[in-house]
Design a protein around this motif. Structure first.
Motif, PDB file in Angstrom:
ATOM      1  N   TYR A 145      -6.404   3.539   8.054  1.00  0.00           N
ATOM      2  CA  TYR A 145      -6.044   2.162   7.692  1.00  0.00           C
ATOM      3  C   TYR A 145      -6.132   1.961   6.179  1.00  0.00           C
ATOM      4  O   TYR A 145      -5.186   1.464   5.541  1.00  0.00           O
ATOM      5  CB  TYR A 145      -6.968   1.185   8.414  1.00  0.00           C
ATOM      6  N   HIS A 146      -7.255   2.342   5.603  1.00  0.00           N
ATOM      7  CA  HIS A 146      -7.446   2.159   4.161  1.00  0.00           C
ATOM      8  C   HIS A 146      -6.523   3.075   3.358  1.00  0.00           C
ATOM      9  O   HIS A 146      -6.032   2.684   2.291  1.00  0.00           O
ATOM     10  CB  HIS A 146      -8.906   2.403   3.788  1.00  0.00           C
ATOM     11  N   GLU A 147      -6.275   4.275   3.871  1.00  0.00           N
ATOM     12  CA  GLU A 147      -5.353   5.180   3.186  1.00  0.00           C
ATOM     13  C   GLU A 147      -3.943   4.592   3.150  1.00  0.00           C
ATOM     14  O   GLU A 147      -3.264   4.656   2.113  1.00  0.00           O
ATOM     15  CB  GLU A 147      -5.319   6.534   3.901  1.00  0.00           C
ATOM     16  N   ASN A 152     -10.280   3.715  10.707  1.00  0.00           N
ATOM     17  CA  ASN A 152     -10.619   3.032   9.457  1.00  0.00           C
ATOM     18  C   ASN A 152     -10.186   3.840   8.240  1.00  0.00           C
ATOM     19  O   ASN A 152      -9.705   3.284   7.246  1.00  0.00           O
ATOM     20  CB  ASN A 152     -12.123   2.755   9.399  1.00  0.00           C
ATOM     21  N   ASN A 154      -3.936   1.856   0.464  1.00  0.00           N
ATOM     22  CA  ASN A 154      -4.167   2.390  -0.886  1.00  0.00           C
ATOM     23  C   ASN A 154      -3.020   3.278  -1.362  1.00  0.00           C
ATOM     24  O   ASN A 154      -2.589   3.186  -2.517  1.00  0.00           O
ATOM     25  CB  ASN A 154      -5.480   3.178  -0.922  1.00  0.00           C
TER      26      ASN A 154
END
Length: 334
Positions: free
Chosen positions: A146-148, A143, A151
């Motif tokens: 994934y967000h990194e 997670n 972003n």
């Protein structure tokens, strides 16, 4: 008069005999009921103990779901053995943690696992708790990566985005949540390769063509030259920028920032997957804390160094933190 007296005596004796008989029947009935109830309780205990053994065998086979389903059938009574009560409660928590992870609900899973922190027996249960804890580590990392990836891409930090994407793709896809996140980021592979290729072409245009060192030789030092830790250490030692350093000078500094024992502890504590070509640079910061930088060269261009993460790791507490490439702040990852 005598006849009347005898008649009363006979009636009295008959009444006494009747009461005695009724009392005996009552005691017999009560005793029978108690015996029946006792036999019923014993039978329930036998069933509970039998189910306990089945559940432990399920856990030994690695089947948490089946253990949960079997124990769910046990109705908890006052007489239910304590070991059965505890196993049912603990397996229920473990199963719910596992289901939460499969659905990518990390926080609820963590809460359930926290309730199992002190569980040590039976051994089969403790082993499965460790298995689910490992899954929790990997899903939590997935997670974060994934967000990194998303972003960093939108912030135009393409090298960092590629590093996070590569780290995500390196995690085991046997975990349902991880496989789902990997699939959702597949499109970024092409996008990032294109962006990094464009950046590389731009850098190549501005570079001089009179370098006496071959490109192939330069690529082996790409990660060290781009490392923040190596660059900082070189500057401290020489007062110069690493861009003017020779490969041997870069290599000499990089060798000072390598600690295999620290890296081994770091990987074990975090669940991070070490990929082929990964390079780890470590720097001791004091109080058992290390800065750890992970880099890898791009699969499409060995002259491009991809930042896979800057971390802080305490070898005593085993706590690891990862730096946000946008804000510079660190967040705990394990």
């Amino acid at each position: 008069m005598m006849k009347k007296f005898n008649k009363n005596v006979v009636l009295g004796m008959g009444l006494i005999m009747l009461l005695t008989s009724l009392s005996a029947c009552s005691n017999s009935s009560s005793s029978s009921q108690k015996s029946s109830a006792s036999e019923s309780v014993t039978q329930l205990d036998k069933v509970a103990n039998s189910t306990y053994k089945k559940a432990v065998k399920n856990l030994e086979d690695g089947d948490v779901k089946l253990a949960y389903q079997n124990l769910k059938k046990v109705k908890i009574k006052k007489t239910t053995p304590n070991k059965v009560r505890q196993l049912k409660s603990n397996v229920t928590s473990l199963y719910k943690a596992k289901v939460a992870l499969e659905n990518n609900n990390v926080t609820p899973a963590q809460k359930k696992l926290n309730t199992l922190a002190s569980v040590s027996k039976p051994a089969a249960l403790q082993k499965q708790i460790q298995v689910v804890k490992k899954e929790y580590k990997v899903v939590k990392l997935a997670n974060i990566y994934y967000h990194e990836t998303i972003n960093y891409y939108h912030a135009e930090k393409y090298s960092d985005a590629k590093g996070s994407l590569d780290s995500l793709q390196a995690l085991s896809s046997k975990y349902q949540a991880v496989a789902m996140l990997q699939k959702k980021t597949n499109k970024y592979t092409t996008l990032l390769n294109s962006k990094l290729k464009a950046e590389s072409s731009s850098n190549a245009t501005s570079a001089t063509s009179s370098s006496s060192t071959s490109s192939a030789n330069n690529s082996s030092y790409t990660n060290a030259r781009n490392s923040k830790l190596v660059s900082s250490q070189y500057s401290k030692q020489t007062g110069s920028n690493i861009s003017s350093a020779t490969n041997s000078q870069v290599s000499a500094v990089a060798s000072q920032l390598s600690d295999a024992e620290v890296i081994s502890k770091f990987l074990a504590a975090t669940g991070i997957t070490q990929q082929e070509g990964d390079e780890y640079f470590t720097q001791y910061e004091g109080n058992n804390e290390y800065s750890i930088e992970i880099r890898n060269t791009s699969s499409n261009n060995s002259d491009i160094s991809v930042m896979k993460g800057m971390y802080k790791f305490n070898t005593d507490t085993k706590v690891a933190q990862k730096q946000d490439a946008i804000t510079g702040e660190y967040q705990q990852i394990n």
